[in-house]
Design an enzyme around this catalytic site. Structure first.
Site, PDB file in Angstrom:
ATOM      1  N   ASP A  12      43.160 -20.936 107.679  1.00 37.12           N
ATOM      2  CA  ASP A  12      42.701 -21.301 109.024  1.00 37.12           C
ATOM      3  C   ASP A  12      42.174 -20.082 109.790  1.00 37.12           C
ATOM      4  O   ASP A  12      42.655 -18.963 109.592  1.00 37.12           O
ATOM      5  CB  ASP A  12      43.868 -21.951 109.789  1.00 37.12           C
ATOM      6  CG  ASP A  12      43.388 -22.755 110.992  1.00 37.12           C
ATOM      7  OD1 ASP A  12      42.179 -23.009 111.097  1.00 37.12           O
ATOM      8  OD2 ASP A  12      44.240 -23.123 111.825  1.00 37.12           O
ATOM      9  N   HIS A  29      32.867 -19.432 107.837  1.00 36.20           N
ATOM     10  CA  HIS A  29      33.133 -20.205 106.617  1.00 36.20           C
ATOM     11  C   HIS A  29      32.618 -19.473 105.379  1.00 36.20           C
ATOM     12  O   HIS A  29      33.234 -19.519 104.320  1.00 36.20           O
ATOM     13  CB  HIS A  29      32.508 -21.598 106.721  1.00 36.20           C
ATOM     14  CG  HIS A  29      33.116 -22.438 107.807  1.00 36.20           C
ATOM     15  ND1 HIS A  29      34.489 -22.514 107.990  1.00 36.20           N
ATOM     16  CD2 HIS A  29      32.566 -23.233 108.761  1.00 36.20           C
ATOM     17  CE1 HIS A  29      34.730 -23.321 109.020  1.00 36.20           C
ATOM     18  NE2 HIS A  29      33.587 -23.760 109.506  1.00 36.20           N
ATOM     19  N   LEU A 123      46.417 -20.068  85.784  1.00 40.71           N
ATOM     20  CA  LEU A 123      46.677 -20.626  87.115  1.00 40.71           C
ATOM     21  C   LEU A 123      46.175 -22.064  87.239  1.00 40.71           C
ATOM     22  O   LEU A 123      45.060 -22.377  86.824  1.00 40.71           O
ATOM     23  CB  LEU A 123      45.981 -19.750  88.167  1.00 40.71           C
ATOM     24  CG  LEU A 123      46.027 -20.246  89.616  1.00 40.71           C
ATOM     25  CD1 LEU A 123      47.433 -20.103  90.192  1.00 40.71           C
ATOM     26  CD2 LEU A 123      45.033 -19.476  90.487  1.00 40.71           C
TER      27      LEU A 123
HETATM   28  C1  IPE Z   1      43.702 -27.471 108.846  1.00 43.06           C
HETATM   29  O1  IPE Z   1      43.065 -26.677 109.800  1.00 43.06           O
HETATM   30  C2  IPE Z   1      42.768 -27.791 107.743  1.00 43.06           C
HETATM   31  C3  IPE Z   1      42.265 -26.666 106.970  1.00 43.06           C
HETATM   32  C4  IPE Z   1      42.599 -25.414 107.091  1.00 43.06           C
HETATM   33  C5  IPE Z   1      41.313 -27.018 105.953  1.00 43.06           C
HETATM   34  P1  IPE Z   1      42.452 -27.289 111.148  1.00 43.06           P
HETATM   35  O2  IPE Z   1      41.820 -26.144 111.844  1.00 43.06           O
HETATM   36  O3  IPE Z   1      41.611 -28.450 110.835  1.00 43.06           O
HETATM   37  O4  IPE Z   1      43.765 -27.802 111.899  1.00 43.06           O
HETATM   38  P2  IPE Z   1      44.080 -28.005 113.429  1.00 43.06           P
HETATM   39  O5  IPE Z   1      43.011 -28.883 113.987  1.00 43.06           O
HETATM   40  O6  IPE Z   1      44.075 -26.661 114.060  1.00 43.06           O
HETATM   41  O7  IPE Z   1      45.440 -28.613 113.445  1.00 43.06           O
HETATM   42  C1  IPE Z   2      39.500 -23.239 108.601  1.00 41.84           C
HETATM   43  O1  IPE Z   2      38.937 -22.594 109.688  1.00 41.84           O
HETATM   44  C2  IPE Z   2      38.463 -23.887 107.706  1.00 41.84           C
HETATM   45  C3  IPE Z   2      38.388 -25.346 107.835  1.00 41.84           C
HETATM   46  C4  IPE Z   2      39.179 -26.108 108.544  1.00 41.84           C
HETATM   47  C5  IPE Z   2      37.321 -25.981 107.105  1.00 41.84           C
HETATM   48  P1  IPE Z   2      38.543 -23.386 111.019  1.00 41.84           P
HETATM   49  O2  IPE Z   2      37.151 -23.889 110.855  1.00 41.84           O
HETATM   50  O3  IPE Z   2      39.565 -24.397 111.327  1.00 41.84           O
HETATM   51  O4  IPE Z   2      38.562 -22.216 112.074  1.00 41.84           O
HETATM   52  P2  IPE Z   2      39.210 -22.242 113.524  1.00 41.84           P
HETATM   53  O5  IPE Z   2      40.611 -22.730 113.371  1.00 41.84           O
HETATM   54  O6  IPE Z   2      38.382 -23.167 114.344  1.00 41.84           O
HETATM   55  O7  IPE Z   2      39.148 -20.824 113.979  1.00 41.84           O
HETATM   56 MG    MG Z   3      41.288 -24.370 112.386  1.00 44.99          MG
END
Ligand code: IPE
Ligand code: IPE
Ligand code: MG
Length: 243
Positions: A12, A29, A123
């Site tokens: 995240d 990303h 793995l």
């Molecule tokens: C959870 O992260 C999903 C992934 C890391 C793929 P999100 O960014 O979607 O989760 P919330 O919205 O902060 O809970």
């Molecule tokens: C995690 O990073 C990747 C996915 C959920 C696809 P985020 O896109 O949730 O990044 P933040 O949490 O908004 O910083």
């Molecule tokens: Mg996120």
């Protein structure tokens, strides 16, 4: 050092990382994908048996269409480019989640990567993609209910083992360690059933800044955790505490 047999990572913070750099979220990303690649190799070389990466949740479909399609494109590209490398590293690739929602080229790339790496014995790498734990549990409950309806089993035969084996994560063991980056301390619909006795490791580090050194920190934190599973501490566990 006690290594987890299964690490699951909620990767995240990509968007915030990019925003801090005044770049579009997509930039985060791209960097996040590179980091995932590094961490996969690191886990493989450290002898971790199972690694689950939360790449895209069922709820992530509700993000702006441009971000969703960018993520899908990135994923397809990653899979097509990486499959050969996975074979070289003896990594078996598979996916959990609702794949019916994925664009067909991504679905095909997943099929190809899974088939090509099927015989790999190192793995076990699982991408949670279009994954939601509540949906996964719902599907499993429905399947079990259908077996009851057909008279194949009686309700009394439903036990924890049957539920576990009906989930998409089967036969991967439950995660010993769940890591979440970016400072959030929640599961966000990830492995709810499977996390019953997982150890959690939260770090403020945003996923694009996550390095092998951070992974090592998580692993060493895990190695001194006392896992009691509701029982009383064993001597081995007590030793860990006094060190
Ligand atoms: C959870 O992260 C999903 C992934 C890391 C793929 P999100 O960014 O979607 O989760 P919330 O919205 O902060 O809970
Ligand atoms: C995690 O990073 C990747 C996915 C959920 C696809 P985020 O896109 O949730 O990044 P933040 O949490 O908004 O910083
Ligand atoms: Mg996120």
């Amino acid at each position: 050092m006690t290594l987890p047999k299964h690490i699951a990572i909620i990767m995240d913070g990509n968007g915030r990382w990019a925003q801090l750099k005044r770049k579009p979220r997509t930039f985060g990303h791209i960097k996040g994908t590179r980091v995932a690649k590094k961490i996969i190799t690191a886990c493989s070389r450290q002898g971790i048996k199972n690694l689950t990466l939360y790449a895209f949740s069922t709820e992530n479909w509700f993000r702006p269409q441009t971000e969703v399609s960018f993520l899908m494109k990135l994923l397809g590209r990653y899979l097509r480019k990486e499959t050969e490398n996975l074979v070289k590293e003896n990594i078996r690739f598979s996916v959990i989640g609702d794949l019916s929602k994925l664009p067909s080229d991504v679905f095909q790339a997943i099929q190809k990567a899974s088939e090509t790496t099927a015989q790999c014995t190192g793995l076990n790498l699982v991408f949670a993609l279009s994954y939601g734990s509540r949906q996964e549990i719902t599907v499993a409950v429905r399947e079990i209910a259908e077996k009851v309806a057909r008279g194949e089993i009686s309700p009394g035969q439903i036990d924890e083992a049957m539920i576990s084996t009906s989930l998409s994560t089967y036969p991967t063991p439950d995660p010993d360690l769940i890591v979440r980056t970016s400072g959030e301390q929640r599961l966000s619909n990830f492995l709810l059933w499977q996390a019953a006795y997982s150890e959690f490791y939260f770090t403020e580090v945003l996923w694009p800044n996550f390095t092998e050194a951070h992974l090592d920190e998580a692993l060493s934190a895990f190695s001194v955790r006392q896992r009691r599973y509701g029982k009383v501490a064993t001597n081995d566990n007590l030793e860990k505490l006094s060190n």
